[in-house]
Motif scaffolding. Structure first.
Motif, PDB file in Angstrom:
ATOM      1  N   UNK A   1       3.498  18.323   2.562  1.00  0.00           N
ATOM      2  CA  UNK A   1       2.805  17.114   2.106  1.00  0.00           C
ATOM      3  C   UNK A   1       3.258  16.786   0.686  1.00  0.00           C
ATOM      4  N   UNK A   2       3.398  17.819  -0.129  1.00  0.00           N
ATOM      5  CA  UNK A   2       3.867  17.600  -1.500  1.00  0.00           C
ATOM      6  C   UNK A   2       5.303  17.100  -1.521  1.00  0.00           C
ATOM      7  N   UNK A   3       6.130  17.626  -0.632  1.00  0.00           N
ATOM      8  CA  UNK A   3       7.532  17.201  -0.697  1.00  0.00           C
ATOM      9  C   UNK A   3       7.672  15.735  -0.305  1.00  0.00           C
ATOM     10  N   UNK A   4       6.733  15.210   0.459  1.00  0.00           N
ATOM     11  CA  UNK A   4       6.756  13.766   0.760  1.00  0.00           C
ATOM     12  C   UNK A   4       6.177  12.970  -0.408  1.00  0.00           C
ATOM     13  N   UNK A   5       5.049  13.422  -0.945  1.00  0.00           N
ATOM     14  CA  UNK A   5       4.307  12.558  -1.872  1.00  0.00           C
ATOM     15  C   UNK A   5       4.779  12.664  -3.319  1.00  0.00           C
ATOM     16  N   UNK A   6       5.613  13.646  -3.638  1.00  0.00           N
ATOM     17  CA  UNK A   6       6.031  13.720  -5.036  1.00  0.00           C
ATOM     18  C   UNK A   6       7.206  12.803  -5.335  1.00  0.00           C
ATOM     19  N   UNK A   7       7.783  12.192  -4.315  1.00  0.00           N
ATOM     20  CA  UNK A   7       8.942  11.326  -4.515  1.00  0.00           C
ATOM     21  C   UNK A   7       8.672   9.974  -3.834  1.00  0.00           C
ATOM     22  N   UNK A   8       8.628   8.926  -4.635  1.00  0.00           N
ATOM     23  CA  UNK A   8       8.232   7.612  -4.097  1.00  0.00           C
ATOM     24  C   UNK A   8       9.167   7.125  -2.992  1.00  0.00           C
ATOM     25  N   UNK A   9      10.444   7.464  -3.123  1.00  0.00           N
ATOM     26  CA  UNK A   9      11.412   7.005  -2.122  1.00  0.00           C
ATOM     27  C   UNK A   9      11.200   7.721  -0.787  1.00  0.00           C
ATOM     28  N   UNK A  10      11.007   9.029  -0.871  1.00  0.00           N
ATOM     29  CA  UNK A  10      10.751   9.804   0.358  1.00  0.00           C
ATOM     30  C   UNK A  10       9.435   9.330   0.977  1.00  0.00           C
ATOM     31  N   UNK A  11       8.445   9.111   0.113  1.00  0.00           N
ATOM     32  CA  UNK A  11       7.123   8.704   0.611  1.00  0.00           C
ATOM     33  C   UNK A  11       7.197   7.363   1.348  1.00  0.00           C
ATOM     34  N   UNK A  12       7.817   6.384   0.709  1.00  0.00           N
ATOM     35  CA  UNK A  12       7.889   5.054   1.342  1.00  0.00           C
ATOM     36  C   UNK A  12       8.738   5.111   2.615  1.00  0.00           C
ATOM     37  N   UNK A  13       9.829   5.887   2.600  1.00  0.00           N
ATOM     38  CA  UNK A  13      10.671   5.994   3.793  1.00  0.00           C
ATOM     39  C   UNK A  13       9.892   6.661   4.924  1.00  0.00           C
ATOM     40  N   UNK A  14       9.131   7.683   4.562  1.00  0.00           N
ATOM     41  CA  UNK A  14       8.299   8.397   5.541  1.00  0.00           C
ATOM     42  C   UNK A  14       7.275   7.442   6.166  1.00  0.00           C
ATOM     43  N   UNK A  15       6.627   6.642   5.322  1.00  0.00           N
ATOM     44  CA  UNK A  15       5.616   5.707   5.827  1.00  0.00           C
ATOM     45  C   UNK A  15       6.257   4.680   6.755  1.00  0.00           C
ATOM     46  N   UNK A  16       7.401   4.146   6.313  1.00  0.00           N
ATOM     47  CA  UNK A  16       8.077   3.121   7.121  1.00  0.00           C
ATOM     48  C   UNK A  16       8.520   3.710   8.460  1.00  0.00           C
ATOM     49  N   UNK A  17       9.069   4.929   8.419  1.00  0.00           N
ATOM     50  CA  UNK A  17       9.546   5.503   9.683  1.00  0.00           C
ATOM     51  C   UNK A  17       8.376   5.950  10.563  1.00  0.00           C
ATOM     52  N   UNK A  18       7.171   6.060   9.978  1.00  0.00           N
ATOM     53  CA  UNK A  18       5.990   6.373  10.795  1.00  0.00           C
ATOM     54  C   UNK A  18       5.361   5.094  11.351  1.00  0.00           C
ATOM     55  N   UNK A  19       6.018   3.956  11.133  1.00  0.00           N
ATOM     56  CA  UNK A  19       5.535   2.698  11.695  1.00  0.00           C
ATOM     57  C   UNK A  19       4.456   2.040  10.859  1.00  0.00           C
ATOM     58  N   UNK A  20       4.293   2.454   9.592  1.00  0.00           N
ATOM     59  CA  UNK A  20       3.232   1.879   8.754  1.00  0.00           C
ATOM     60  C   UNK A  20       3.802   0.807   7.824  1.00  0.00           C
ATOM     61  N   UNK A  21       2.970  -0.155   7.476  1.00  0.00           N
ATOM     62  CA  UNK A  21       3.451  -1.291   6.679  1.00  0.00           C
ATOM     63  C   UNK A  21       3.471  -0.965   5.198  1.00  0.00           C
ATOM     64  N   UNK A  22       4.630  -1.155   4.586  1.00  0.00           N
ATOM     65  CA  UNK A  22       4.786  -0.988   3.136  1.00  0.00           C
ATOM     66  C   UNK A  22       5.531  -2.214   2.610  1.00  0.00           C
ATOM     67  N   UNK A  23       5.543  -2.399   1.290  1.00  0.00           N
ATOM     68  CA  UNK A  23       6.322  -3.499   0.715  1.00  0.00           C
ATOM     69  C   UNK A  23       7.799  -3.240   1.023  1.00  0.00           C
ATOM     70  N   UNK A  24       8.560  -4.292   1.376  1.00  0.00           N
ATOM     71  CA  UNK A  24      10.000  -4.085   1.589  1.00  0.00           C
ATOM     72  C   UNK A  24      10.626  -3.446   0.350  1.00  0.00           C
ATOM     73  N   UNK A  25      11.522  -2.489   0.559  1.00  0.00           N
ATOM     74  CA  UNK A  25      12.090  -1.766  -0.592  1.00  0.00           C
ATOM     75  C   UNK A  25      13.523  -1.334  -0.316  1.00  0.00           C
ATOM     76  N   UNK A  26      14.218  -0.982  -1.408  1.00  0.00           N
ATOM     77  CA  UNK A  26      15.558  -0.390  -1.328  1.00  0.00           C
ATOM     78  C   UNK A  26      15.642   0.771  -2.312  1.00  0.00           C
ATOM     79  N   UNK A  27      16.526   1.705  -1.988  1.00  0.00           N
ATOM     80  CA  UNK A  27      16.888   2.743  -2.965  1.00  0.00           C
ATOM     81  C   UNK A  27      18.011   2.175  -3.808  1.00  0.00           C
ATOM     82  N   UNK A  28      17.955   2.385  -5.128  1.00  0.00           N
ATOM     83  CA  UNK A  28      19.025   1.894  -6.012  1.00  0.00           C
ATOM     84  C   UNK A  28      19.410   2.991  -7.002  1.00  0.00           C
ATOM     85  N   UNK A  29      20.697   2.929  -7.438  1.00  0.00           N
ATOM     86  CA  UNK A  29      21.180   3.981  -8.339  1.00  0.00           C
ATOM     87  C   UNK A  29      21.856   3.414  -9.589  1.00  0.00           C
TER      88      UNK A  29
END
Ligand code: AMP
Length: 394
Positions: free
Chosen positions: A113-141
């Motif tokens: 649970x910590x490894x998902x929630x400590x990183x915003x990118x992992x968290x949002x990707x996890x939520x999106x891949x679980x079929x949940x609605x999040x603001x559209x986003x991209x990873x940028x470097x």
């Protein structure tokens, strides 16, 4: 990502709940930990806090404290050997820290649970891949990637660091062409960041979801107003069966299942005309749930204690029709020592200070909770009480 329970193999581990008298370990020493420790003490548990900072609001009210850095893994191992189960009051606990601790005592919620929630990118990707609605986003470097993503997202965007962000720290808005370079520098030119579409939400709310032993329970929704990205006011109604409340519970259950949660999380939402979008998950009690201390039969902190000890969560019973909580930030000290007597004479205002010594502007020093017949009356009473504290009312 798979969220599996770690194998329970050490002798002291047991899947049966820990009786009162056991010791609960806590990573983090702030106000959430302080209120956790007080709830634990009420149920007869001992608390051992692990935190690196000199000032430690949680350590002040706990039986034991280890002051060491989170990357001192020997100290982490000694700490974990001295306790029966471990929880945490913030999500930025390092991976090796919790993995080490977990070898000696069960960490709840589990380390995935910590490894998902400590990183915003992992968290949002996890939520999106679980079929949940999040603001559209991209990873940028880079600033150039940020500019491209902003265009793609259709104009206004919010760029955030992936880790160690809370209360609006590590984030900034990019409104127009040419602002990306400055925005990138503002967030510290990190190796990676997440850029999200700016959501012109109608409001923000949060939901606490507790899951364990086959049951899932909810607190909330809590309706939240922020000032300078920091929570300012929360209101709550006991009989809230609005579409927002129903959707919040449904999403909360889905997130908890997807995480195979064995503890409590807080989910923050944007309220939009099309429904709720998940903004953030915190794997712990949350500032917006402080009013449960007075407004519910089981507070968010007692729920965390029960879950950390291995008991299933219980459905909290409301103790009032409505409640409101206002934060007391260091700003209140600007005109001198606040007028404590003004609040202490109010019998219906629950007053909490966290024992912090330096009242810096924006720093959370305490909060006030008021129970009332409606959230509007509760909010007005709490805001009036806070104004009365200031020597230089603004
Ligand atoms: P966070 O650190 O992600 O919890 O964001 C802190 C606050 O910034 C939120 O509670 C919102 O008020 C605001 N915020 C964050 N992301 C967005 C977004 N994509 N659109 C609009 N406001 C946002």
């Amino acid at each position: 990502m798979t969220a599996e329970h770690p194998t329970l193999n050490a002798d002291k581990r047991s899947v049966s709940p820990l009786p009162p008298g056991s010791t609960l370990g806590l990573f983090g020493g702030g106000q959430l930990g302080r209120m956790f420790a007080k709830a634990a003490a009420r149920l007869g548990y001992h608390v051992h806090v692990f935190a690196p900072e000199e000032e430690c609001p949680a350590g002040e009210v706990s039986l034991e404290r280890t002051r060491a850095s989170y990357d001192d893994l020997d100290a982490v191992a000694r700490f974990a050997q001295s306790v029966d189960a471990i929880t945490y009051e913030f999500e930025n606990v390092l991976g090796p820290t919790v993995e080490t601790a977990n070898q000696y005592a069960p960490v709840r919620p589990h380390t995935c649970v910590l490894s998902v929630t400590r990183n915003r990118l992992i968290e949002k990707s996890f939520l999106r891949s679980s079929g949940l609605s999040v603001a559209p986003f991209f990873a940028v470097a880079s600033a150039a990637e940020l500019e491209r993503a902003r265009n793609e997202l259709g104009g206004r965007a919010v760029v955030k660091t992936t880790a160690f962000g809370y209360d609006g720290k590590g984030q900034t808005m990019v409104k127009a062409y040419g602002e990306s370079d400055t925005a990138w520098r503002t967030i510290g030119a990190p190796e990676e960041a997440i850029v999200e579409q700016f959501i012109p939400f109608e409001g923000e709310c949060s939901m606490l979801v507790a899951r364990g032993g086959g049951s899932t329970t909810f607190f909330g929704p809590f309706y939240n107003q922020h000032r300078n990205h920091v929570l300012d006011l929360t209101t709550w109604s006991a009989e809230d069966d609005s579409p927002t409340a129903r959707e919040g519970r449904a999403i909360g259950a889905a997130v908890a299942d997807a995480l195979a949660l064995d503890g409590m999380i807080c989910i923050e939402f944007f309220i939009t005309p099309g429904g709720l979008l998940v903004n953030e998950i915190a794997p712990r009690p949350h500032n917006s749930g402080h009013l449960t201390l007075e407004a519910c039969s089981i507070s968010q902190f007692e729920q965390q204690v029960r879950l950390a000890a291995g008991y299933p969560p219980v459905d909290p019973v409301p103790r009032a029709p409505a409640a409101a909580m206002v934060n007391l930030l260091g700003d209140i000290w600007e005109g001198g020592e606040p007028d404590w007597a003004a609040v202490l004479k109010q019998p219906n205002t629950a007053f909490h200070l966290y024992g912090k010594s330096a009242p810096m502007p924006g720093r959370k020093m305490g909060h006030l909770t008021v129970l009332a017949d409606t959230p509007e009356i509760a909010a007005e009473t709490a805001l009036t009480a806070r104004r009365a504290l200031r020597r230089d009312p603004t």
